[in-house]
Design a protein around this motif. Structure first.
Motif, PDB file in Angstrom:
ATOM      1  N   VAL A   1       0.746  -1.332  -0.013  1.00 17.35           N
ATOM      2  CA  VAL A   1      -0.080   0.077   0.041  1.00 17.35           C
ATOM      3  C   VAL A   1       0.845   1.223   0.089  1.00 17.35           C
ATOM      4  O   VAL A   1       0.333   2.190  -0.605  1.00 17.35           O
ATOM      5  N   LEU A   2       2.030   1.244   0.748  1.00 16.40           N
ATOM      6  CA  LEU A   2       2.999   2.377   0.635  1.00 16.40           C
ATOM      7  C   LEU A   2       3.520   2.534  -0.531  1.00 16.40           C
ATOM      8  O   LEU A   2       3.685   3.717  -1.115  1.00 16.40           O
ATOM      9  N   ASP A   3       3.762   1.620  -1.384  1.00 18.69           N
ATOM     10  CA  ASP A   3       4.364   1.653  -2.591  1.00 18.69           C
ATOM     11  C   ASP A   3       3.197   2.241  -3.672  1.00 18.69           C
ATOM     12  O   ASP A   3       3.746   3.117  -4.338  1.00 18.69           O
ATOM     13  N   GLN A   4       2.053   1.890  -3.592  1.00 17.73           N
ATOM     14  CA  GLN A   4       0.984   2.433  -4.283  1.00 17.73           C
ATOM     15  C   GLN A   4       0.755   3.945  -3.833  1.00 17.73           C
ATOM     16  O   GLN A   4       0.543   4.992  -5.035  1.00 17.73           O
ATOM     17  N   LEU A   5       0.841   4.226  -2.588  1.00 15.98           N
ATOM     18  CA  LEU A   5       0.384   5.678  -2.332  1.00 15.98           C
ATOM     19  C   LEU A   5       1.638   6.566  -2.520  1.00 15.98           C
ATOM     20  O   LEU A   5       1.381   8.075  -2.612  1.00 15.98           O
TER      21      LEU A   5
ATOM     22  N   ALA B   1      11.223   1.172   2.895  1.00 13.06           N
ATOM     23  CA  ALA B   1      11.904   0.243   3.765  1.00 13.06           C
ATOM     24  C   ALA B   1      12.057   0.741   5.488  1.00 13.06           C
ATOM     25  O   ALA B   1      12.176  -0.312   6.138  1.00 13.06           O
ATOM     26  N   SER B   2      12.013   1.814   5.573  1.00 17.04           N
ATOM     27  CA  SER B   2      11.963   2.353   7.074  1.00 17.04           C
ATOM     28  C   SER B   2      10.654   1.789   7.631  1.00 17.04           C
ATOM     29  O   SER B   2      10.921   1.171   8.883  1.00 17.04           O
ATOM     30  N   PHE B   3       9.639   1.417   7.085  1.00 17.50           N
ATOM     31  CA  PHE B   3       8.157   1.023   7.667  1.00 17.50           C
ATOM     32  C   PHE B   3       8.578  -0.676   7.805  1.00 17.50           C
ATOM     33  O   PHE B   3       8.322  -1.147   8.649  1.00 17.50           O
TER      34      PHE B   3
END
Length: 133
Positions: A35-39, A61-63
């Motif tokens: 989801v982070l990648d999409q956002l 990567a930090s998350f």
């Protein structure tokens, strides 16, 4: 010359951006890399309150790697302004954290987010800057 958006269009875009911010909040807590990648926009510049800057890959990567662990996040005082295909979001973020190597903690920061959209459907985070309150 572009035609200004109508109040209805602006209202819809504001709701879409607010929904994207909420999705970002939830995915930061769950460390959901997909989801982070999409956002996140491919050209993301993500600024921390301590001055560190991250690109999209470093941000994700930090998350997913546990460097940034949010136990909970509360957002208050949010404003959203849409200008064409760009949205400016400001809010205060208060959170409990448990970052790798630091243990439990808390943070309260003011945030500026810049979101962009090519089609006013999918909004992506282009820039973020935080300052300590």
């Amino acid at each position: 010359m572009s035609t200004p958006a109508s109040p209805v269009t602006d209202s819809i875009a504001i709701k879409q951006v607010a929904a994207a911010v909420e999705q970002l909040r939830k995915s930061m807590i769950s460390a959901d890399g997909a989801v982070l990648d999409q956002l996140a926009h491919d050209e993301l510049t993500y600024g921390h309150s301590g001055g560190q800057l991250q690109n999209k890959l470093e941000f994700i990567a930090s998350f997913t790697g546990g460097d940034s662990v949010f136990v909970d996040i509360e957002i208050t005082g949010q404003t959203v302004r849409v200008v064409g295909n760009t949205a400016i979001v400001r809010h205060t973020l208060s959170a409990s954290t448990n970052d790798k190597g630091k243990g439990p903690g808390s943070v309260k920061i003011n945030i500026l987010l810049v979101w962009v959209s090519n089609d006013h459907q999918a909004w992506q985070l282009l820039a973020r800057q935080a300052v300590r309150v």
